[in-house]
Design a protein around this motif. Structure first.
Motif, PDB file in Angstrom:
ATOM      1  N   GLU A  75      34.475  82.794  90.825  1.00 24.92           N
ATOM      2  CA  GLU A  75      35.214  82.075  89.641  1.00 24.92           C
ATOM      3  C   GLU A  75      35.903  80.748  90.290  1.00 24.92           C
ATOM      4  OE1 GLU A  75      37.597  84.585  86.692  1.00 24.92           O
ATOM      5  OE2 GLU A  75      37.248  86.199  88.147  1.00 24.92           O
ATOM      6  N   SER A 135      38.137  83.933  95.347  1.00 24.10           N
ATOM      7  CA  SER A 135      36.998  84.312  94.390  1.00 24.10           C
ATOM      8  C   SER A 135      35.864  83.584  94.863  1.00 24.10           C
ATOM      9  CB  SER A 135      37.135  84.177  93.054  1.00 24.10           C
ATOM     10  OG  SER A 135      36.027  84.504  92.359  1.00 24.10           O
ATOM     11  N   LYS A 156      39.153  80.565  92.078  1.00 26.30           N
ATOM     12  CA  LYS A 156      40.377  81.411  91.617  1.00 26.30           C
ATOM     13  C   LYS A 156      40.974  82.114  92.842  1.00 26.30           C
ATOM     14  CE  LYS A 156      41.530  85.053  88.295  1.00 26.30           C
ATOM     15  NZ  LYS A 156      40.745  85.904  87.366  1.00 26.30           N
TER      16      LYS A 156
END
Length: 329
Positions: free
Chosen positions: A271, A268, A206
């Motif tokens: 994620e 990220s 992400k």
């Protein structure tokens, strides 16, 4: 310099920096011409602008990769308001991924929007401004136009190109002896906008806003100030200014720092994210938004509070030293 009744064209006015900029000029009583691909979002921006006394708006849905559409945008602005005082080239898209993994169609799209879109805007704006004998062209680049990042290769390339475009245009106007037309480039640091959610992403992780994050209103204020006090380039955000300075003095060190920071905080580690074209080829739905939910305003307020507390603490300590003298005296 008063801006009331200035005519301002803003591309990418459907969200983020463009929308904040349109509202900032409307607050000054300007006529604002709003351009982007999403008519619904432009109408929402127009409603916000119309709340300010004296502001007038014109919505012109425009794909900036289409040269004729951008010429039509300029023509509509002149037909409606008689001139163009300020043109803000802001529409931009992004694609994240390893260099080998970003589809070529996405790579080309980023360059087409972020470079050729600005070329089309500059040509349309300068044609009108030359006829008028005055005007301000403002191109929105980025700090990655000074220090590129891994994982966003086409975006970094495009923002370096935007800086080059501004420099070359200033030089051309100078050697031609043109007075009254200014070309300015803005380099924002990380800004709290929907930009990151709408980017194409092939990293498998992400994309998040890399701290420190600043508000789009901060960029908008810098853009408005440039009309009254033009500058070649202005960097928005203290962290961005520090990075640009470092890139001049120690470019290798700046590259290494950017690489670490990008890998550590821009993608990220918790994620995952599916591969997506984002909003590159089809614009996002809905009415758009100024902010992206990354807390730019809140984080700026917290940083200012921390700085103020530190300054106050230092002042108190200094006062005690003056009152009581040095230790052991």
């Amino acid at each position: 310099m008063g801006l009331r009744n200035h005519v301002v064209v803003v591309t990418g006015a459907s969200s983020g920096i463009g929308r904040a900029t349109a509202e900032a000029f409307a607050r000054k009583g300007c006529a604002v011409v709003l351009a982007a691909r999403r008519e619904e979002a432009l109408e929402a921006t127009a409603r916000e602008c119309a709340k300010h006394r004296g502001a007038r708006t014109l919505v012109v849905p425009t794909d900036t990769t289409d040269a004729k559409a951008v010429e039509d945008l300029a023509r509509r602005a002149v037909e409606e308001f008689g001139r163009i005082d300020v043109w803000v080239n802001n529409a931009a898209v992004n694609a994240f991924g390893r260099f080998e993994d970003v589809p070529l169609e996405d790579f080309r799209k980023v360059l087409d929007v972020n470079v050729m879109g600005y070329v089309h805007g500059a040509r349309a704006a300068l044609r009108v401004m030359r006829e008028q004998g005055r005007g301000t062209l403002i191109n929105i680049a980025s700090i990655v136009g000074a220090v590129a990042q891994p994982y966003s290769h086409p975006y970094g390339m495009s923002k370096h190109a935007v800086r080059g475009l501004g420099s070359s245009l200033r030089q051309q106007l100078r050697v031609e002896g043109v007075k009254g037309i200014e070309v300015c480039t803005v380099l924002p640091a990380t800004i709290d906008t929907p930009h990151f959610q709408q980017a194409a992403n092939y990293t498998g992780r992400k994309v998040v806003a890399m701290p420190p994050v600043y508000s789009p209103e901060r960029v908008a204020r810098a853009i408005v100030r440039l009309v009254g006090r033009p500058r070649r380039e202005v960097v928005v955000g203290p962290a961005g200014r520090a990075l640009v300075r470092q890139s001049r003095m120690a470019p290798g060190l700046a590259e290494r720092a950017m690489a670490r920071q990008t890998d550590k905080t821009h993608l990220s580690h918790d994620e995952e994210a599916p591969a997506t074209h984002g909003a590159l080829h089809v614009p996002a739905e809905g009415e758009g938004a100024v902010h992206g939910g990354w807390g730019g305003r809140r984080r700026t307020a917290l940083r200012r509070t921390a700085v103020a507390a530190a300054v106050a603490g230092a002042a108190v300590a200094a006062g005690r030293r003056v009152t009581h003298g040095p230790a052991g005296a």
